[in-house]
Enzyme design. Structure first.
Site, PDB file in Angstrom:
ATOM      1  N   GLU A 529       0.809  -1.176  -0.106  1.00 25.50           N
ATOM      2  CA  GLU A 529       0.003   0.096  -0.080  1.00 25.50           C
ATOM      3  C   GLU A 529       0.917   1.281   0.095  1.00 25.50           C
ATOM      4  O   GLU A 529       0.453   2.213  -0.577  1.00 25.50           O
ATOM      5  CB  GLU A 529      -1.180  -0.051   1.195  1.00 25.50           C
ATOM      6  CG  GLU A 529      -1.959  -1.193   1.320  1.00 25.50           C
ATOM      7  CD  GLU A 529      -2.737  -1.505  -0.052  1.00 25.50           C
ATOM      8  OE1 GLU A 529      -2.737  -0.510  -0.751  1.00 25.50           O
ATOM      9  OE2 GLU A 529      -3.209  -2.373  -0.229  1.00 25.50           O
ATOM     10  N   ASP A 593       3.536  -4.717  -5.492  1.00 22.44           N
ATOM     11  CA  ASP A 593       4.161  -5.947  -4.903  1.00 22.44           C
ATOM     12  C   ASP A 593       5.546  -6.037  -4.861  1.00 22.44           C
ATOM     13  O   ASP A 593       5.933  -6.432  -3.774  1.00 22.44           O
ATOM     14  CB  ASP A 593       3.544  -7.149  -5.742  1.00 22.44           C
ATOM     15  CG  ASP A 593       2.162  -7.454  -5.420  1.00 22.44           C
ATOM     16  OD1 ASP A 593       1.397  -7.237  -4.687  1.00 22.44           O
ATOM     17  OD2 ASP A 593       1.411  -8.307  -6.431  1.00 22.44           O
TER      18      ASP A 593
HETATM   19 ZN   LIG Z   1      -2.809  -2.585  -4.475  1.00 23.27          ZN
END
Ligand SMILES: [Zn+2]
Length: 689
Positions: A529, A593
Site C-alpha cells: 500500500e 507487490d
Molecule cells: Zn494494490
C-alpha cells in the site's frame, strides 16, 4: 468499491450479492481448521517439497495447499484470502443471527445492530421474496414504460441512480484533483451489463459466444417478467446494440489508469453543449444535487456518444435498456427464477462457478455492503485486539523507515526529486482497523419483510451522502472499506494507507508468531500500500493528494523506463492458453507487490530480524519472510475466472504475485542459493522500488 474514484486495493474481491460472489464456502472453515501451523507461522502442510523453490517458488510455497483444497462447487476461486474471509463471515453471521437479545440502549438488540440483523433477516426470507414477485420494482418498470421522449429521461435516470442502478453514466462526488482538500461533481462512463468494453468489441469465437449468451439471459429475464417471446427477443438484441455503442465510446482500462486522461473540468453549460439531447440541469435538480460550479467530465467523448443515442426514434431501445438494468440489479433479491438466470450467466458462464453460495453467505455479504459500519462495529469488538493494532503500527513505522532509506539510496533519482518524494512519504497517513467515527444509519428505514426495499433505501442513503459532498471539504476520516474486509487500500487523492481489521489476522498476522512471517505477510501488505503512493499512478499525486508533477524531467523519464521493464515482464506471463496478464493494466499493482515485498524484507532485517538469525522449521529468517508473503497467495481458481481477471482486474494472477517479485530480487536468489540460470532468477531483473 465504487465510493472512491481512486483507491488502489490489495486484491479485488468481488462482493456483489449473488452475481459474482467470490465469498467464502462452508467447506472452508473445516479445511482451514485442519491445517497445521508450525511455530514459525509457515504452513508446513502447504509446501510442495518436490519442487525446487528456485524453479517455481509459488509451487514450492503453495503446491501442498493447492492439492489439498480442491475448488468447492460454489466458488469461482478459493484461496488463503477466502479462508480468512470465511472465518470473518462466520463471526458476522453469528452477530447477525444473535442480535436482538438485548434491546436496551447499546445492547445487541438496539440501534444499528438491530437494523443490521433485520436487514439480514429480510434477505434470508426467501418465502417473502418469492411472494412479493416483481412488486418491489413494479413502479419503476411502469415508469419506464410510460416515458415518451428524451425530455422524460433526466428525471427517470436520476431516480434509478438514486437506487443504485448505474444506467448510461455515473454521477457523484470526487476529490478535486487540482485542489485535493475539496470535492467537486463528476460524470463518468458507466452502464454496461458485461464486465468491460472489450467484451462488446472483440471478435474471437469465445467473445461472440459470450455475447450470444448475454442476449439469451436478457431475453429470458424479459420473458419471465411477462414480455411476449418475440418482443423479448427484439428487446434483448436492442440492449446489446445500445451497450455496444456505449462501449465503443468508452475509454479503455489502460488509458483510464492515467488520471490526466480523466481530468476535464467543465461548467454545466460546457457539459450541456456536449449533449444537447439530455438536460443536465433537469437531471441535477431531480437528483437534488447541490450547486455545480465545476464538473469533472471524465470522458467527454463518451458524453458526446450518449447524446447521439438519446433521440426520439431510439426511445424503445432505451426503454428496453433501462428495464434490463432494473431487472439485472435487482435479480438476486427477486423470485428464484430471476436470481437463477442471473447466476447462470454472470457467475456460471462468466466465472465458472458451478453453484450459488449458500444464502446466509450472500446475505452476510449484502449486509456488509449496505450497512457495513453497523455490522463492522460489532465485528471489531469481537475480533480486533489492541495488541494487533499496536503491532501493526510498529510494522508501519518500520516499513516507512525502510522506504525512507530506499528512496535515499536510489541511484537513479536526483537529490531534488528524492527530497520531494520524502516530503510525500512523511505526509502519508496510516489508518488501522476501523474508522474513528462510525457512520450513523439511523435515517434508513429497514423492515424484516422487504429485502429489496431495504437495499434500495440503503443505496439511497449512500447516494444522498455522496451528493452532499459536492462543494464540501474532503472528509478525511471516511473509510471506503468496511472493517471485516480482507483487503487494504491506498488513496492517492488523500495520501493515506488503510488496513481494515479483517485482514490483520492469520495468515497475514498472528500475535506472538515468528516476526519474519508477520513481516512477509502483513508487512508485505503494508509495503504494497505504501508503494502505491509511488507507483506509476501514485507518483503523479503530491502528499496532499493533488495531481501535480513533482519529478524532474529526467527522473520522470528514468522512472518510466523502470516501470516499462515491469510492464514487459508481466505481459510475458500466461494465465491460460490464450490469455496473458496485461502488463500495463496491472503495472501499479505489480510495482506495489515488488516494492512491498522488498520493503517488508528490509524492515524485518533492520527491525526484529537484526537480533534473530536462527532457523525455524529448517528455514532461515530471510526464507521465512519470502514464505510468509508467498503463502497468502495459495489459491485454486477456475479458468473462466482467471480470464475475467486478466481482462478486467488490475491485479495479476496469484502465482505471478509470488514469482514476479521474487524473481526480480537478488535477496531471494541469495536466500535460497539459486543458481544464476534458475527460472526464479531473471537475467534482466526489473526494479522500481
Ligand atoms: Zn494494490
Amino acid at each position: 468499491m465504487r465510493r472512491h474514484l481512486f483507491a488502489f486495493t490489495f486484491v479485488s474481491l468481488p462482493l456483489a450479492l449473488g452475481l459474482s460472489a467470490a465469498t467464502a464456502g462452508s467447506h472452508a472453515a473445516a479445511q482451514s481448521g485442519r491445517s497445521v501451523s508450525a511455530p514459525s507461522g509457515i504452513e508446513i502442510d502447504a509446501l510442495d517439497r518436490k519442487i525446487d523453490p528456485c524453479t517455481d517458488f509459488y509451487q514450492f510455497a503453495c503446491g501442498g495447499w493447492v492439492a489439498k483444497n480442491p475448488l468447492p462447487a460454489d466458488r469461482r476461486s478459493y484461496g488463503r484470502f477466502t479462508e480468512l474471509q470465511e472465518r470473518n463471515f462466520v463471526v458476522l453471521r453469528r452477530i447477525l443471527e444473535t442480535s436482538g437479545d438485548d434491546p436496551s440502549p447499546g445492547g445487541s438488540g438496539s440501534g444499528d445492530r438491530k437494523k443490521a440483523a433485520d436487514f439480514y433477516a429480510a434477505c434470508m426470507d426467501e418465502g417473502k421474496i418469492e411472494a412479493a414477485g416483481l412488486t418491489p420494482i413494479g413502479s419503476d418498470l411502469a415508469t419506464i414504460d410510460e416515458i415518451l421522449n428524451p425530455d422524460d429521461l433526466p428525471v427517470l435516470i436520476a431516480h434509478l441512480h438514486a437506487y443504485g442502478v448505474p444506467v448510461l453514466f455515473r454521477f457523484g462526488a470526487q476529490t478535486d484533483l487540482q485542489d485535493a482538500a475539496n470535492q467537486i461533481a463528476s460524470v463518468d462512463q458507466a452502464g454496461l451489463g458485461l464486465p468491460d468494453r472489450d467484451y462488446y468489441l472483440k471478435t474471437d469465437a469465445r467473445s461472440v459466444e459470450l455475447r450470444e449468451k448475454y442476449v439469451a439471459v436478457i431475453q429470458k429475464q424479459f420473458t419471465t417478467a411477462g414480455e411476449p417471446t418475440e418482443q423479448a427477443n427484439a428487446d434483448a438484441k436492442a440492449v446489446l446494440s445500445i451497450e455496444t455503442a456505449m462501449a465503443t465510446a468508452m475509454l479503455d482500462r489502460v488509458k483510464r489508469r492515467d488520471p490526466a486522461n480523466r481530468e476535464h473540468h467543465m461548467t454545466i453549460n460546457e457539459l450541456q453543449a456536449l449533449s444537447p439531447n439530455f438536460s443536465w440541469r433537469k437531471y441535477a435538480m431531480a437528483a437534488e444535487a447541490p450547486p455545480l460550479p465545476t464538473i469533472n467530465v471524465a470522458v467527454p467523448d463518451y458524453v458526446r456518444a450518449l447524446n447521439s443515442l438519446i433521440t426520439v426514434s431510439a426511445m424503445n431501445v432505451l426503454k428496453a435498456y433501462l428495464r434490463w438494468h432494473v431487472l439485472r440489479e435487482s435479480a438476486d433479491l427477486l423470485p428464484k427464477a430471476f436470481a437463477d438466470a442471473n447466476f447462470d450467466f454472470f457467475s456460471r458462464t462468466l466465472e465458472g462457478q458451478q453453484e450459488p453460495p449458500p444464502r446466509w453467505r450472500r446475505c452476510v455479504t449484502e449486509t456488509d455492503q449496505r450497512l457495513g459500519e453497523a455490522l463492522g462495529k460489532a465485528f471489531v469488538e469481537e475480533t480486533f485486539s489492541p495488541k494487533a493494532k499496536a503491532d501493526t503500527l510498529q510494522m508501519v513505522q518500520d516499513i516507512k523507515n525502510a522506504m525512507r532509506s530506499d528512496i535515499d539510496s536510489a541511484p537513479w533519482m536526483s537529490g531534488e526529486t528524492k527530497k520531494a518524494a520524502l516530503v510525500k512519504l512523511e505526509a502519508v497517513v496510516d489508518r488501522i482497523g476501523y474508522p474513528d467515527e462510525w457512520r450513523d444509519y439511523s435515517s434508513i428505514r429497514v423492515t424484516r419483510d422487504d429485502a429489496l426495499g431495504n437495499r434500495q433505501r440503503a443505496l439511497q442513503f449512500d447516494r444522498k451522502r455522496n451528493l452532499a459532498k459536492i462543494g464540501q471539504p474532503v472528509d478525511r476520516g471516511e473509510w471506503s472499506m468496511t472493517p471485516p474486509t480482507v483487503n487494504a487500500y491506498y488513496s492517492p487523492d488523500r495520501n493515506n494507507i488503510n488496513f481494515p481489521a479483517g485482514i490483520l489476522q492469520p495468515p497475514f498476522y498472528r500475535s506472538g508468531r515468528d516476526a519474519a512471517v508477520n513481516y512477509g505477510a502483513a508487512g508485505g501488505v503494508i509495503g504494497h500500500e505504501l508503494t502505491h503512493g509511488f507507483d506509476d499512478q501514485g507518483r503523479k499525486f503530491d502528499g496532499q493528494g493533488n495531481l501535480r508533477d513533482w519529478w524532474t524531467a529526467s527522473d520522470g523519464k528514468a522512472y518510466e523506463e523502470r516501470a516499462t521493464c515491469v510492464a514487459d515482464q508481466y505481459s510475458g506471463y500466461a494465465v491460460d492458453a490464450d490469455t496473458h496478464v496485461n502488463g500495463r493494466l496491472t503495472l501499479g499493482e505489480n510495482t506495489a507487490d515488488n516494492g512491498g515485498l522488498r520493503l517488508a524484507l528490509l524492515a524485518y532485517l533492520a527491525g526484529p530480524g537484526a537480533k534473530n538469525s536462527s532457523k525455524i522449521d529448517g528455514f532461515t529468517p530471510e526464507q521465512r519472510v519470502f514464505l510468509g508473503w508467498a503463502q497468502v497467495w495459495c489459491e485454486n481458481s477456475r479458468p473462466e475466472a482467471e480470464r475475467l481477471k486478466a481482462a478486467t482486474n488490475p491485479h495479476s494472477a496469484n502465482k505471478y504475485r509470488v514469482n514476479g517479485p521474487v524473481s526480480n530480487m537478488p535477496e531471494f536468489q541469495k536466500a535460497f542459493s539459486c543458481k544464476a540460470n534458475a527460472p526464479m532468477v531473471r537475467t534482466s531483473a526489473c526494479r522500481v522500488w
